[in-house]
Design a protein around this motif. Structure first.
Motif, PDB file in Angstrom:
ATOM      1  N   LEU A  26       0.844  -1.185   0.000  1.00 40.98           N
ATOM      2  CA  LEU A  26       0.000   0.000   0.000  1.00 40.98           C
ATOM      3  C   LEU A  26       0.883   1.240   0.000  1.00 40.98           C
ATOM      4  CD1 LEU A  26      -2.630  -1.072   2.665  1.00 40.98           C
ATOM      5  CD2 LEU A  26      -2.917  -1.052   0.188  1.00 40.98           C
ATOM      6  N   PRO A  27       0.460   2.287  -0.672  1.00 42.59           N
ATOM      7  CA  PRO A  27      -0.807   2.464  -1.374  1.00 42.59           C
ATOM      8  C   PRO A  27      -0.709   2.228  -2.890  1.00 42.59           C
ATOM      9  CG  PRO A  27       0.251   4.567  -1.132  1.00 42.59           C
ATOM     10  CD  PRO A  27       1.190   3.548  -0.510  1.00 42.59           C
ATOM     11  N   PHE A  28       0.443   1.790  -3.388  1.00 47.15           N
ATOM     12  CA  PHE A  28       0.639   1.667  -4.838  1.00 47.15           C
ATOM     13  C   PHE A  28      -0.248   0.555  -5.387  1.00 47.15           C
ATOM     14  CE2 PHE A  28       4.302   3.740  -3.117  1.00 47.15           C
ATOM     15  CZ  PHE A  28       4.500   4.783  -4.001  1.00 47.15           C
ATOM     16  N   GLU A  29      -1.057   0.914  -6.396  1.00 41.66           N
ATOM     17  CA  GLU A  29      -2.106   0.022  -6.861  1.00 41.66           C
ATOM     18  C   GLU A  29      -1.998  -0.366  -8.327  1.00 41.66           C
ATOM     19  OE1 GLU A  29      -4.577  -0.847  -3.664  1.00 41.66           O
ATOM     20  OE2 GLU A  29      -5.606  -0.795  -5.567  1.00 41.66           O
ATOM     21  N   TYR A  30      -1.192   0.322  -9.088  1.00 41.86           N
ATOM     22  CA  TYR A  30      -1.122  -0.044 -10.494  1.00 41.86           C
ATOM     23  C   TYR A  30       0.203   0.388 -11.108  1.00 41.86           C
ATOM     24  CZ  TYR A  30      -2.743   4.745 -11.595  1.00 41.86           C
ATOM     25  OH  TYR A  30      -2.898   6.092 -11.689  1.00 41.86           O
ATOM     26  N   SER A  73       1.870  15.619   5.159  1.00 41.28           N
ATOM     27  CA  SER A  73       3.126  14.995   5.571  1.00 41.28           C
ATOM     28  C   SER A  73       3.061  13.512   5.225  1.00 41.28           C
ATOM     29  CB  SER A  73       3.366  15.169   7.071  1.00 41.28           C
ATOM     30  OG  SER A  73       4.601  14.588   7.458  1.00 41.28           O
ATOM     31  N   VAL A  74       4.065  13.009   4.505  1.00 39.78           N
ATOM     32  CA  VAL A  74       4.046  11.616   4.078  1.00 39.78           C
ATOM     33  C   VAL A  74       5.475  11.164   3.784  1.00 39.78           C
ATOM     34  CG1 VAL A  74       3.661  12.222   1.647  1.00 39.78           C
ATOM     35  CG2 VAL A  74       2.926   9.977   2.505  1.00 39.78           C
ATOM     36  N   ARG A  75       5.703   9.863   3.953  1.00 42.24           N
ATOM     37  CA  ARG A  75       7.018   9.277   3.711  1.00 42.24           C
ATOM     38  C   ARG A  75       6.940   8.200   2.637  1.00 42.24           C
ATOM     39  NH1 ARG A  75       9.394   8.254   9.885  1.00 42.24           N
ATOM     40  NH2 ARG A  75      10.213  10.389  10.183  1.00 42.24           N
ATOM     41  N   TYR A  76       8.027   8.080   1.865  1.00 44.25           N
ATOM     42  CA  TYR A  76       8.170   7.022   0.870  1.00 44.25           C
ATOM     43  C   TYR A  76       9.597   6.495   0.903  1.00 44.25           C
ATOM     44  CZ  TYR A  76       3.973   9.201  -1.096  1.00 44.25           C
ATOM     45  OH  TYR A  76       2.718   9.729  -1.266  1.00 44.25           O
ATOM     46  N   GLY A  77       9.744   5.230   0.504  1.00 42.22           N
ATOM     47  CA  GLY A  77      11.074   4.652   0.397  1.00 42.22           C
ATOM     48  C   GLY A  77      11.108   3.579  -0.672  1.00 42.22           C
ATOM     49  N   PHE A  78      12.285   3.333  -1.211  1.00 43.25           N
ATOM     50  CA  PHE A  78      12.472   2.261  -2.189  1.00 43.25           C
ATOM     51  C   PHE A  78      13.959   1.933  -2.293  1.00 43.25           C
ATOM     52  CE2 PHE A  78      12.728   6.268  -4.441  1.00 43.25           C
ATOM     53  CZ  PHE A  78      13.802   6.122  -5.299  1.00 43.25           C
ATOM     54  N   ARG A  79      14.232   0.713  -2.737  1.00 43.04           N
ATOM     55  CA  ARG A  79      15.616   0.328  -3.013  1.00 43.04           C
ATOM     56  C   ARG A  79      15.834   0.333  -4.517  1.00 43.04           C
ATOM     57  NH1 ARG A  79      18.132  -5.453  -1.295  1.00 43.04           N
ATOM     58  NH2 ARG A  79      16.647  -6.117  -2.911  1.00 43.04           N
ATOM     59  N   LEU A  80      16.953   0.916  -4.942  1.00 38.81           N
ATOM     60  CA  LEU A  80      17.319   0.995  -6.350  1.00 38.81           C
ATOM     61  C   LEU A  80      18.602   0.217  -6.588  1.00 38.81           C
ATOM     62  CD1 LEU A  80      17.075   2.327  -9.226  1.00 38.81           C
ATOM     63  CD2 LEU A  80      18.627   4.092  -8.331  1.00 38.81           C
ATOM     64  N   ASP A  81      18.557  -0.695  -7.563  1.00 35.15           N
ATOM     65  CA  ASP A  81      19.751  -1.413  -8.009  1.00 35.15           C
ATOM     66  C   ASP A  81      20.083  -0.921  -9.413  1.00 35.15           C
ATOM     67  OD1 ASP A  81      21.727  -3.142  -8.866  1.00 35.15           O
ATOM     68  OD2 ASP A  81      20.731  -4.957  -8.136  1.00 35.15           O
ATOM     69  N   SER A  82      21.176  -0.160  -9.529  1.00 35.58           N
ATOM     70  CA  SER A  82      21.599   0.376 -10.821  1.00 35.58           C
ATOM     71  C   SER A  82      22.883  -0.288 -11.311  1.00 35.58           C
ATOM     72  CB  SER A  82      21.810   1.890 -10.720  1.00 35.58           C
ATOM     73  OG  SER A  82      22.804   2.201  -9.740  1.00 35.58           O
ATOM     74  N   GLU A 224       8.088   1.303   0.189  1.00 34.86           N
ATOM     75  CA  GLU A 224       7.380   1.551   1.449  1.00 34.86           C
ATOM     76  C   GLU A 224       6.764   2.943   1.435  1.00 34.86           C
ATOM     77  OE1 GLU A 224      10.151   1.857   4.838  1.00 34.86           O
ATOM     78  OE2 GLU A 224      11.762   1.986   3.361  1.00 34.86           O
ATOM     79  N   SER A 225       5.711   3.101   2.227  1.00 33.03           N
ATOM     80  CA  SER A 225       5.050   4.386   2.345  1.00 33.03           C
ATOM     81  C   SER A 225       4.322   4.460   3.676  1.00 33.03           C
ATOM     82  CB  SER A 225       4.053   4.578   1.201  1.00 33.03           C
ATOM     83  OG  SER A 225       3.308   5.760   1.384  1.00 33.03           O
ATOM     84  N   SER A 226       4.268   5.663   4.220  1.00 32.28           N
ATOM     85  CA  SER A 226       3.474   5.869   5.440  1.00 32.28           C
ATOM     86  C   SER A 226       2.001   6.054   5.124  1.00 32.28           C
ATOM     87  CB  SER A 226       4.001   7.097   6.197  1.00 32.28           C
ATOM     88  OG  SER A 226       3.831   8.272   5.418  1.00 32.28           O
ATOM     89  N   ASP A 227       1.672   6.183   3.845  1.00 30.10           N
ATOM     90  CA  ASP A 227       0.278   6.311   3.423  1.00 30.10           C
ATOM     91  C   ASP A 227      -0.331   4.919   3.332  1.00 30.10           C
ATOM     92  OD1 ASP A 227      -2.141   6.968   2.357  1.00 30.10           O
ATOM     93  OD2 ASP A 227      -1.358   8.033   0.610  1.00 30.10           O
TER      94      ASP A 227
END
Length: 240
Positions: A26-30, A73-82, A224-227
């Motif tokens: 959550l919250p990514f849906e598509y 106010s909201v947080r997001y995170g992700f891991r990137l492999d480049s 990840e997200s706090s939403d």
């Protein structure tokens, strides 16, 4: 369990499989995709995406969502492999993340409260661009020491808002940086009202990125997200 729907908005690109074995957090849906090669894999729902010889500026593949009302106010995170990218220069750039507002405001006009881009070079770096009424956009650049990095951001809106970021650190750690007009003054991003939606993935590749990194994949996972919004069955989406 929340129903996950993937809306494929362009026929030019293809996912490796027509069946899904992952559930987006959550919250990514598509997923939006256009003129790239991309795939989703594993229970972590890793998104692997690369441009092709025919890709243009609109080439993209990213997780996306739009909420019914903005968050201040909201947080997001992700891991990137480049690690699959060959050595490049700073004019070889691609967007990794953006958080948008429900309106277009400021000068020059924008709906992006924050955009994060990967800029290749020796070393490569992340470029953060935060909306600010005082300057239009306030930037911060962070050099990367490796090819696998976890990026976390916190977006706060208001007359003295700010953007905080963490590189390979947890939200419980002190931020690695705070984006403000001047230290301690905050950002004036109140006119944008808050974050209405966000995307994580590849978009806006520059001409030089497309020319020199065709077929070289970026991998996005551990999103990840706090939403924690849950959309009901009537939720629908389109290209933003």
């Amino acid at each position: 369990m929340n129903l996950i729907r993937f809306v494929l908005l362009a026929a030019v690109s293809t996912f490796a499989s027509a069946t899904w074995s992952c559930e987006l957090p959550l919250p990514f849906e598509y997923v939006f995709q256009n003129n790239v090669t991309s795939s989703l894999a594993g229970t972590s729902c890793a998104l692997t995406v690369s441009t092709t010889a025919t890709s243009r500026t609109t080439a993209a593949a990213f997780f996306h969502y739009r909420r019914p009302s903005p968050l201040t106010s909201v947080r997001y995170g992700f891991r990137l492999d480049s690690s699959a990218l060959s050595t490049g220069l700073s004019n070889q750039q691609v967007r990794l993340f953006s958080a948008t507002s429900p309106i277009v405001a400021l000068s020059p006009p924008t709906s992006d409260l924050l955009a994060v881009e990967l800029r290749l070079g020796t070393p490569s770096s992340l470029l953060f661009a935060a909306a600010d009424a005082s300057s239009g956009t306030t930037f911060a650049s962070v050099a990367l020491s490796g090819s696998v990095n976890t990026v976390r951001v916190e977006i706060n809106t208001g007359a003295t808002g700010n953007v905080k970021y963490w590189i390979n650190h947890a939200f419980t750690d002190p931020p690695d940086g705070v984006i403000e007009t001047t230290p301690g003054s905050g950002l004036d991003n109140a006119a944008l009202q808050g974050v209405i939606g966000a995307e994580i993935g590849l978009s806006n590749p520059t001409k030089n990125y497309r020319a020199l990194h065709s077929g070289e994949a970026l991998v996005f996972d551990q999103i990840e997200s706090s939403d924690d919004i849950v959309f009901d069955d009537d939720f629908s989406s389109g290209a933003q």
